[in-house]
Motif scaffolding. Sequence first.
Motif, mmCIF file in Angstrom:
data_model
loop_
_atom_site.group_PDB
_atom_site.id
_atom_site.type_symbol
_atom_site.label_atom_id
_atom_site.label_comp_id
_atom_site.label_asym_id
_atom_site.label_seq_id
_atom_site.Cartn_x
_atom_site.Cartn_y
_atom_site.Cartn_z
ATOM 1 N N CYS A 90 -1.524 -7.782 -3.786
ATOM 2 C CA CYS A 90 -2.000 -7.048 -2.662
ATOM 3 C C CYS A 90 -3.388 -7.337 -2.521
ATOM 4 O O CYS A 90 -4.253 -6.839 -3.391
ATOM 5 C CB CYS A 90 -1.793 -5.561 -2.800
ATOM 6 S SG CYS A 90 -1.938 -4.464 -1.456
ATOM 7 N N CYS A 105 -4.851 -2.366 0.160
ATOM 8 C CA CYS A 105 -3.868 -1.392 0.361
ATOM 9 C C CYS A 105 -4.230 0.139 1.011
ATOM 10 O O CYS A 105 -5.398 0.512 0.865
ATOM 11 C CB CYS A 105 -3.263 -0.892 -1.090
ATOM 12 S SG CYS A 105 -4.454 -0.611 -2.172
ATOM 13 N N CYS A 110 1.015 -1.442 0.078
ATOM 14 C CA CYS A 110 0.014 -2.571 0.695
ATOM 15 C C CYS A 110 -0.125 -2.870 2.133
ATOM 16 O O CYS A 110 1.089 -2.515 3.107
ATOM 17 C CB CYS A 110 0.417 -3.809 -0.018
ATOM 18 S SG CYS A 110 -0.710 -4.995 0.203
ATOM 19 N N LYS A 155 -2.028 -5.525 3.304
ATOM 20 C CA LYS A 155 -2.050 -7.113 3.540
ATOM 21 C C LYS A 155 -2.154 -7.563 2.115
ATOM 22 O O LYS A 155 -2.755 -7.106 1.105
ATOM 23 C CB LYS A 155 -3.839 -7.246 4.046
ATOM 24 C CG LYS A 155 -4.000 -8.751 4.147
ATOM 25 C CD LYS A 155 -5.210 -8.872 4.696
ATOM 26 C CE LYS A 155 -5.803 -10.602 5.118
ATOM 27 N NZ LYS A 155 -6.860 -10.654 5.605
ATOM 28 N N CYS A 156 -1.373 -8.665 2.205
ATOM 29 C CA CYS A 156 -0.864 -9.595 1.076
ATOM 30 C C CYS A 156 -1.978 -10.707 0.980
ATOM 31 O O CYS A 156 -2.576 -11.254 1.806
ATOM 32 C CB CYS A 156 0.464 -10.023 0.753
ATOM 33 S SG CYS A 156 1.701 -8.559 1.161
ATOM 34 N N LEU A 186 4.120 -9.607 3.597
ATOM 35 C CA LEU A 186 4.122 -8.261 3.547
ATOM 36 C C LEU A 186 5.461 -7.659 4.437
ATOM 37 O O LEU A 186 5.870 -8.060 5.313
ATOM 38 C CB LEU A 186 2.844 -7.812 4.608
ATOM 39 C CG LEU A 186 2.796 -6.261 4.242
ATOM 40 C CD1 LEU A 186 2.419 -5.399 3.093
ATOM 41 C CD2 LEU A 186 1.607 -5.840 5.405
ATOM 42 N N CYS A 235 4.632 -6.629 -1.235
ATOM 43 C CA CYS A 235 4.482 -8.057 -1.067
ATOM 44 C C CYS A 235 5.551 -8.914 -1.964
ATOM 45 O O CYS A 235 5.966 -8.676 -2.882
ATOM 46 C CB CYS A 235 2.910 -8.542 -1.615
ATOM 47 S SG CYS A 235 1.674 -7.491 -0.845
ATOM 48 N N GLU A 238 3.762 -11.784 7.700
ATOM 49 C CA GLU A 238 4.882 -10.402 7.632
ATOM 50 C C GLU A 238 6.202 -10.785 7.651
ATOM 51 O O GLU A 238 6.357 -11.652 8.202
ATOM 52 C CB GLU A 238 4.462 -9.425 8.616
ATOM 53 C CG GLU A 238 3.007 -8.783 8.334
ATOM 54 C CD GLU A 238 2.619 -7.762 9.435
ATOM 55 O OE1 GLU A 238 3.547 -7.424 10.165
ATOM 56 O OE2 GLU A 238 1.372 -7.057 9.400
#
Length: 205
Positions: free
Chosen positions: A96, A99, A105, A107-108, A114, A119, A135
């Motif tokens: 991640c 978060c 999270c 954004k990965c 995501l 993730c 995503e």
Amino acid sequence: MQWIIFMLLLFISSMEMLTQNRWKKQASAGLLENCTGCVLCSEDNGCITCHHRLFLLIWRDGIRQYGMCVHTCPPGYFGVRGLEVNRCTKCRSPSCESCFSRDFCMKCKDKFYLYKGQCFRQCPPGTAAQPGTRECQETCEPGPWSEWSACTHESRTCGCKWGVETRVREVPEAAREEGTPCPSLLETRRCRMKKHCPGGEHHAA
């Protein structure tokens, strides 16, 4: 002779004191650089308490622990405001990048996708990867097709040679709520109609 030895010892002592003072000044200067924004700072561990609105970021280097006061928490951390101190807390998942909370999270990191705050290296079944946002989006899987409708032409079921019949399929409620793109939900095909209507009325095709 004793006088010479005394002067030599005095000189050595003076040099040691000078070296210690110089080291203390350098340490103090370095400490001030590492204690920017600190209310309380330790020479060994950096910031312990930060000014209001700043976050205390703590990281480890081997067995040692260091603190720093920052305006924004770095990637992999999220800010938690408290009554006594604001802290940067690390995201639980190492994949991640940012978060909202320890386990959610937003954004990965690269090569991860995501989906619902987690993730994944590959999107779970029933979802499809979106390269632009990285995503996983749920795919729409409509229900079975209905039976073909009656063959009609301009809302009539007779009087013409050819008409059109249709069939539809339903979309799950969850897919409608999330606005998930769906495949075709309606199909039409040409069909042959009864040329003669009840009562003898006749329309040419």
